[in-house]
Design a protein around this motif. Sequence first.
Motif, PDB file in Angstrom:
ATOM      1  N   ALA A   1      18.240  38.995  -5.929  1.00 34.95           N
ATOM      2  CA  ALA A   1      19.178  37.945  -6.278  1.00 34.95           C
ATOM      3  C   ALA A   1      18.628  37.128  -7.571  1.00 34.95           C
ATOM      4  O   ALA A   1      19.247  36.388  -8.357  1.00 34.95           O
ATOM      5  CB  ALA A   1      20.030  37.464  -5.380  1.00 34.95           C
ATOM      6  N   LEU A   2      17.371  36.779  -7.264  1.00 34.70           N
ATOM      7  CA  LEU A   2      16.735  35.676  -8.253  1.00 34.70           C
ATOM      8  C   LEU A   2      16.653  36.214  -9.555  1.00 34.70           C
ATOM      9  O   LEU A   2      16.559  35.328 -10.405  1.00 34.70           O
ATOM     10  CB  LEU A   2      15.556  35.337  -7.845  1.00 34.70           C
ATOM     11  CG  LEU A   2      15.379  34.863  -6.362  1.00 34.70           C
ATOM     12  CD1 LEU A   2      13.631  34.485  -5.997  1.00 34.70           C
ATOM     13  CD2 LEU A   2      16.125  33.566  -6.209  1.00 34.70           C
ATOM     14  N   HIS A   3      16.981  37.427 -10.131  1.00 32.28           N
ATOM     15  CA  HIS A   3      16.953  37.728 -11.349  1.00 32.28           C
ATOM     16  C   HIS A   3      18.146  37.281 -11.919  1.00 32.28           C
ATOM     17  O   HIS A   3      18.475  37.058 -13.191  1.00 32.28           O
ATOM     18  CB  HIS A   3      17.086  39.396 -11.264  1.00 32.28           C
ATOM     19  CG  HIS A   3      15.728  40.206 -11.469  1.00 32.28           C
ATOM     20  ND1 HIS A   3      15.035  40.174 -12.143  1.00 32.28           N
ATOM     21  CD2 HIS A   3      15.217  40.885 -10.272  1.00 32.28           C
ATOM     22  CE1 HIS A   3      13.836  40.827 -11.910  1.00 32.28           C
ATOM     23  NE2 HIS A   3      13.975  41.149 -10.539  1.00 32.28           N
ATOM     24  N   GLY A   4      19.217  36.823 -11.103  1.00 31.25           N
ATOM     25  CA  GLY A   4      20.439  36.211 -11.643  1.00 31.25           C
ATOM     26  C   GLY A   4      20.332  34.554 -11.815  1.00 31.25           C
ATOM     27  O   GLY A   4      21.241  33.892 -12.096  1.00 31.25           O
ATOM     28  N   VAL A   5      19.238  33.988 -11.316  1.00 34.70           N
ATOM     29  CA  VAL A   5      18.940  32.566 -11.472  1.00 34.70           C
ATOM     30  C   VAL A   5      18.555  32.194 -12.649  1.00 34.70           C
ATOM     31  O   VAL A   5      17.605  32.437 -13.315  1.00 34.70           O
ATOM     32  CB  VAL A   5      18.148  32.091 -10.184  1.00 34.70           C
ATOM     33  CG1 VAL A   5      17.806  30.496 -10.272  1.00 34.70           C
ATOM     34  CG2 VAL A   5      18.752  32.504  -8.940  1.00 34.70           C
ATOM     35  N   PRO A   6      19.248  31.127 -13.448  1.00 35.06           N
ATOM     36  CA  PRO A   6      18.911  30.464 -14.570  1.00 35.06           C
ATOM     37  C   PRO A   6      17.906  29.379 -14.263  1.00 35.06           C
ATOM     38  O   PRO A   6      18.648  28.239 -13.956  1.00 35.06           O
ATOM     39  CB  PRO A   6      20.342  29.815 -15.195  1.00 35.06           C
ATOM     40  CG  PRO A   6      21.165  29.709 -14.158  1.00 35.06           C
ATOM     41  CD  PRO A   6      20.709  30.786 -12.767  1.00 35.06           C
ATOM     42  N   PHE A   7      16.648  29.700 -14.170  1.00 36.93           N
ATOM     43  CA  PHE A   7      15.688  28.699 -13.606  1.00 36.93           C
ATOM     44  C   PHE A   7      15.632  27.525 -14.652  1.00 36.93           C
ATOM     45  O   PHE A   7      15.523  26.234 -13.941  1.00 36.93           O
ATOM     46  CB  PHE A   7      14.349  29.128 -13.551  1.00 36.93           C
ATOM     47  CG  PHE A   7      14.109  30.219 -12.429  1.00 36.93           C
ATOM     48  CD1 PHE A   7      13.418  30.095 -11.317  1.00 36.93           C
ATOM     49  CD2 PHE A   7      14.597  31.652 -12.568  1.00 36.93           C
ATOM     50  CE1 PHE A   7      13.443  30.630 -10.265  1.00 36.93           C
ATOM     51  CE2 PHE A   7      14.181  32.516 -11.539  1.00 36.93           C
ATOM     52  CZ  PHE A   7      13.827  32.137 -10.312  1.00 36.93           C
ATOM     53  N   ALA A   8      16.045  27.581 -15.753  1.00 37.97           N
ATOM     54  CA  ALA A   8      16.051  26.237 -16.621  1.00 37.97           C
ATOM     55  C   ALA A   8      16.969  25.303 -16.025  1.00 37.97           C
ATOM     56  O   ALA A   8      16.763  24.068 -16.073  1.00 37.97           O
ATOM     57  CB  ALA A   8      16.441  26.882 -18.064  1.00 37.97           C
ATOM     58  N   ALA A   9      18.004  25.672 -15.434  1.00 35.89           N
ATOM     59  CA  ALA A   9      19.155  24.632 -15.199  1.00 35.89           C
ATOM     60  C   ALA A   9      18.782  24.163 -13.593  1.00 35.89           C
ATOM     61  O   ALA A   9      19.430  23.473 -12.975  1.00 35.89           O
ATOM     62  CB  ALA A   9      20.468  25.283 -15.120  1.00 35.89           C
ATOM     63  N   LEU A  10      17.506  24.750 -12.911  1.00 35.97           N
ATOM     64  CA  LEU A  10      17.379  24.209 -11.541  1.00 35.97           C
ATOM     65  C   LEU A  10      16.856  22.747 -11.677  1.00 35.97           C
ATOM     66  O   LEU A  10      16.274  22.265 -12.828  1.00 35.97           O
ATOM     67  CB  LEU A  10      16.311  24.939 -10.882  1.00 35.97           C
ATOM     68  CG  LEU A  10      16.882  26.378 -10.476  1.00 35.97           C
ATOM     69  CD1 LEU A  10      15.640  27.486  -9.751  1.00 35.97           C
ATOM     70  CD2 LEU A  10      18.169  26.350  -9.499  1.00 35.97           C
ATOM     71  N   SER A  11      16.869  22.142 -10.531  1.00 32.87           N
ATOM     72  CA  SER A  11      16.537  20.642 -10.447  1.00 32.87           C
ATOM     73  C   SER A  11      15.452  20.472 -10.044  1.00 32.87           C
ATOM     74  O   SER A  11      14.923  21.050  -9.030  1.00 32.87           O
ATOM     75  CB  SER A  11      17.545  19.721  -9.517  1.00 32.87           C
ATOM     76  OG  SER A  11      17.188  18.448  -9.418  1.00 32.87           O
ATOM     77  N   HIS A  12      14.387  19.626 -10.844  1.00 29.88           N
ATOM     78  CA  HIS A  12      13.190  19.098 -10.301  1.00 29.88           C
ATOM     79  C   HIS A  12      12.859  17.792 -10.477  1.00 29.88           C
ATOM     80  O   HIS A  12      13.076  17.454 -11.880  1.00 29.88           O
ATOM     81  CB  HIS A  12      11.920  20.109 -11.019  1.00 29.88           C
ATOM     82  CG  HIS A  12      10.581  19.655 -10.525  1.00 29.88           C
ATOM     83  ND1 HIS A  12      10.092  19.627  -9.391  1.00 29.88           N
ATOM     84  CD2 HIS A  12       9.637  19.177 -11.371  1.00 29.88           C
ATOM     85  CE1 HIS A  12       8.975  19.196  -9.084  1.00 29.88           C
ATOM     86  NE2 HIS A  12       8.589  19.057 -10.417  1.00 29.88           N
ATOM     87  N   GLU A  13      12.409  16.873  -9.674  1.00 24.76           N
ATOM     88  CA  GLU A  13      12.514  15.478  -9.949  1.00 24.76           C
ATOM     89  C   GLU A  13      13.681  14.978 -10.482  1.00 24.76           C
ATOM     90  O   GLU A  13      13.447  14.180 -11.626  1.00 24.76           O
ATOM     91  CB  GLU A  13      11.262  15.247 -10.703  1.00 24.76           C
ATOM     92  CG  GLU A  13       9.898  15.641 -10.037  1.00 24.76           C
ATOM     93  CD  GLU A  13       8.555  15.353 -10.694  1.00 24.76           C
ATOM     94  OE1 GLU A  13       8.851  15.169 -11.847  1.00 24.76           O
ATOM     95  OE2 GLU A  13       7.584  15.440 -10.131  1.00 24.76           O
ATOM     96  N   GLU A  14      14.900  15.126 -10.119  1.00 27.98           N
ATOM     97  CA  GLU A  14      16.225  14.817 -10.651  1.00 27.98           C
ATOM     98  C   GLU A  14      16.340  15.079 -12.029  1.00 27.98           C
ATOM     99  O   GLU A  14      17.059  14.424 -13.028  1.00 27.98           O
ATOM    100  CB  GLU A  14      16.318  13.233 -10.462  1.00 27.98           C
ATOM    101  CG  GLU A  14      16.285  13.114  -9.049  1.00 27.98           C
ATOM    102  CD  GLU A  14      16.396  11.326  -8.708  1.00 27.98           C
ATOM    103  OE1 GLU A  14      16.409  10.881  -9.726  1.00 27.98           O
ATOM    104  OE2 GLU A  14      16.708  11.030  -7.549  1.00 27.98           O
ATOM    105  N   ARG A  15      15.667  15.889 -12.822  1.00 18.53           N
ATOM    106  CA  ARG A  15      16.048  16.575 -14.214  1.00 18.53           C
ATOM    107  C   ARG A  15      15.925  18.102 -13.989  1.00 18.53           C
ATOM    108  O   ARG A  15      15.666  18.790 -13.087  1.00 18.53           O
ATOM    109  CB  ARG A  15      14.838  16.039 -14.957  1.00 18.53           C
ATOM    110  CG  ARG A  15      14.687  14.648 -15.186  1.00 18.53           C
ATOM    111  CD  ARG A  15      13.606  14.514 -16.265  1.00 18.53           C
ATOM    112  NE  ARG A  15      12.231  14.982 -15.976  1.00 18.53           N
ATOM    113  CZ  ARG A  15      11.394  14.692 -16.973  1.00 18.53           C
ATOM    114  NH1 ARG A  15      11.547  14.548 -18.202  1.00 18.53           N
ATOM    115  NH2 ARG A  15      10.065  15.581 -16.606  1.00 18.53           N
TER     116      ARG A  15
END
Length: 882
Positions: free
Chosen positions: A634-648
């Motif tokens: 299912a991770l093939h469908g995750v837009p990693f660019a939009a995940l959150s890291h350090e509140e960004r």
Amino acid sequence: MFETADDLLVTMVGLCRNARNDVAADYAQLKRVELALARGRMQQSFNLLGDLKERIGDVDEIDLSPRGLKHWEATIEWRHIEAADRSVLLTRIYLVMGQVLAGIGRYGDALTVLERGLAHAEGAAPDLARRTAPHIGLARVAALLEYGDLDAAERTLASFVTDAPDNLAPAIHTRQLELSGKLDMLRGRLGSAARNFEGVVRFCDQKGFGRAGAAAALNLAHALVLFNRVGEALWLAEKAGVRAAMLGDRGLEMRAATVASLALARRRSPVMAASLALSVKDMVQGRQSRGSDIRRPARSPVLLPVSQADNFLSFFEDRALEFQWVLASDPEDAKARLGLMKDTFSSTDSRLIHIQLGVLDGHLALVHRDFAAAESYFGRAAERLSALSLKPELWQVQHLRAHCLTQLGKLSEAARLAESAERLLLDISGSLVGGDRDTYLLNKATMEEAYIASQIEELVREEAQSAQASYLGRLRHRIRTARRLHRLMEHIDAYKLGRAGRQLAAETEVPLQGRRPSMLRRLLVSRRDRALLSYLVLPDRVFVMWSGFMTIGFAVSPVTRIDLRERVRNWHQRMRGERVGPARDIGMADDDPLVEEPSDEQLIGDLGEALQLDTALAALPKRVSGLVVIPDDALHGVPFAALSHEERYLVEKFALSIGYATWPSVKKRARRKLGLVVGVSKGFGRLQDLPQVPAESHAVADRLGSWGLEIRPFIDDEDASKASMLDVFQEAAIAHFACHGTFEPDQPDQSGLELMPRMGRDGRLTLHDLARVRLDNCQHVTLSSCWSADNFIIPGRWIVSLPETLWRSGAASTLGSLWPVDDDFAVAFVSRFYAEMKRLPRDAALREAQLASLSGELGRRGIPAIFWAGFRVCGEPGRLRL
């Protein structure tokens, strides 16, 4: 309405006794026993039978052999009444006695009693006795099934005359369907089982049978849990629980809560996961690994006491499922529970239950790593399951036994057994179709995954030993861990590439180029500013690996494959945005409009936690500015660019790309500077016109021409053929496609790009076509169409996608979108990407276009993530080599 029914029967018993009509009084008393059985009140059933002691004697002292029953009939008080009334009473008491005996697990005695009752109900018996015969017959089927004589149960059930439901007593119709469903489940006919259980639910809803409908819904929910349709199972269990509460049926309400708990437990991981962060620098300096705490999964839910409202076998199965989930978090508690189960169930003569008790012994031995004992338990169970032809249970036992044999070093025997298990699994899943088959296969571990899981456990164990060692011992352990992790990365690469090779009928493979690198070469050759983040989604955990210059490490997330898929799906349901213009859709024009809701932060956080994102990124050197992510499932469908890291957003710190192997192939410089630009703006059928495609295509052609490429444009060229485009494509260094895309769920290899929509499939560039072309000269392909970077999971969990198919055919990189591409926004976004790609690596060029979307340079400020986060570079992240 049990209470009211029982009150009426009590009144009838009293009135008949006063009128000295003992026949009618005893008949009403036996109906009270049936009512108690239907409510799962076993002790009350015994007590009510005991009230008849004056006329029938002590039930506990009856000799239940055929001869003993004849003798008992000759001694009871009923011998003095008329023959017709006597037949009615005997058929009824044999029915309830058989049900009581089956309810306490004495199936042999139950079958003898029911057989005697059936003899009284047939022949010259009065109508009321004959009408009891179908109920006795179905009680015999149930007893045979739970005893383990499935052949006899199927023959007996098949002998019933099939009639229209409206012409049958409702209880007979529903019981036939329920027993057929249970037989189908045990035999591995899963599709038929689901249809039978759904038929019961539908029939009860149509007739307004409240309690029967709730009980049927729980049977269906229990089956759906096994099918991995957890969300539907939860909905059914909660609905049944509400109905049971309204009816005041505490036993049914508890069973609903138990089934709901089992459904929730299905999402939980039974592994003891460790979150580790190792680096070579840490090893050399002898530091403790970051995040090396043992992460225990949440404790399994406490299951409520279960009433025996269904049957003795279901009572056992609920306890067995409870044992398995408790075993995941507290083996000692599970051991104690198994002891209690043996005290409760060992006296039964059910072959099914005795086999399952042996299987549970095997599970307990397995968790204590006593592989020899576990293999012995599983081996004995497999022989008995094979004799009974219980396919689903046999598959599970074969799989577990093969794992034990692997751990014992008996590899050839394990391989043969694993192959047999996989054939059996395909046979079982063959009874399901479409999405049901995919969903059932979702959480079924293959032997390859079992091997990988065992290697992960070795890594965790190595780290645990390191924590107890001296300084030099810790260094040795950590170096061993790093080497083991490096070998596992190689193995997973080969596993994923081999799995991908079975997606389509491709004639060529894309092997890892050159010799396999050593661990030191992996650590030294990697770019200092770029790191790799690789995922493997196993049935019971998510394995995370990272590597970079002088850095290697891993983490294990206790999130199941089912739970992860639900998190990803929930996130996609929230990540919706407005469509400003036509979408370059993939045949889904009637989808709901996308709207981004502000409440997606928690969902993003849940995803990041499941992916151990903070742990992995904290382990990387500060100089890393680029991440190559290798997703799975299912991770093939995750837009990693939009995940959150350090509140960004993650893209605000890293340039991101999608990879396919932890040791990527090296792409040579393009031998010919040819550019292909394909633009199709004309719609057809439900495909809309795309008015911005011509402008985008001409702009891209001008841009590529300024780079010195010879341009071959096919922009709304209705005279062009697919063959001519393919000829140019195979020679192109850069190719750009702006058009509609189409996905065919039943034939994923026929999905692709609509080059000439009016021609149907003949005008479509399909995955099957792309798997057969050679793109050795191709540096980059842009797919400016909807869902062009999406991945479709087909049976066996193979992943089908345009980017991976192009990569396997030789294209160095692909830019595509996970979502619908807005026609107006695509022009500005793609133009910015090409402008940046001339001077920057491909992943950095994509990042600049995404940051420009955020800052408002491509239109209004703060463009929702749905517009830009779905774009991803797949394959080589570095600079073009023109």
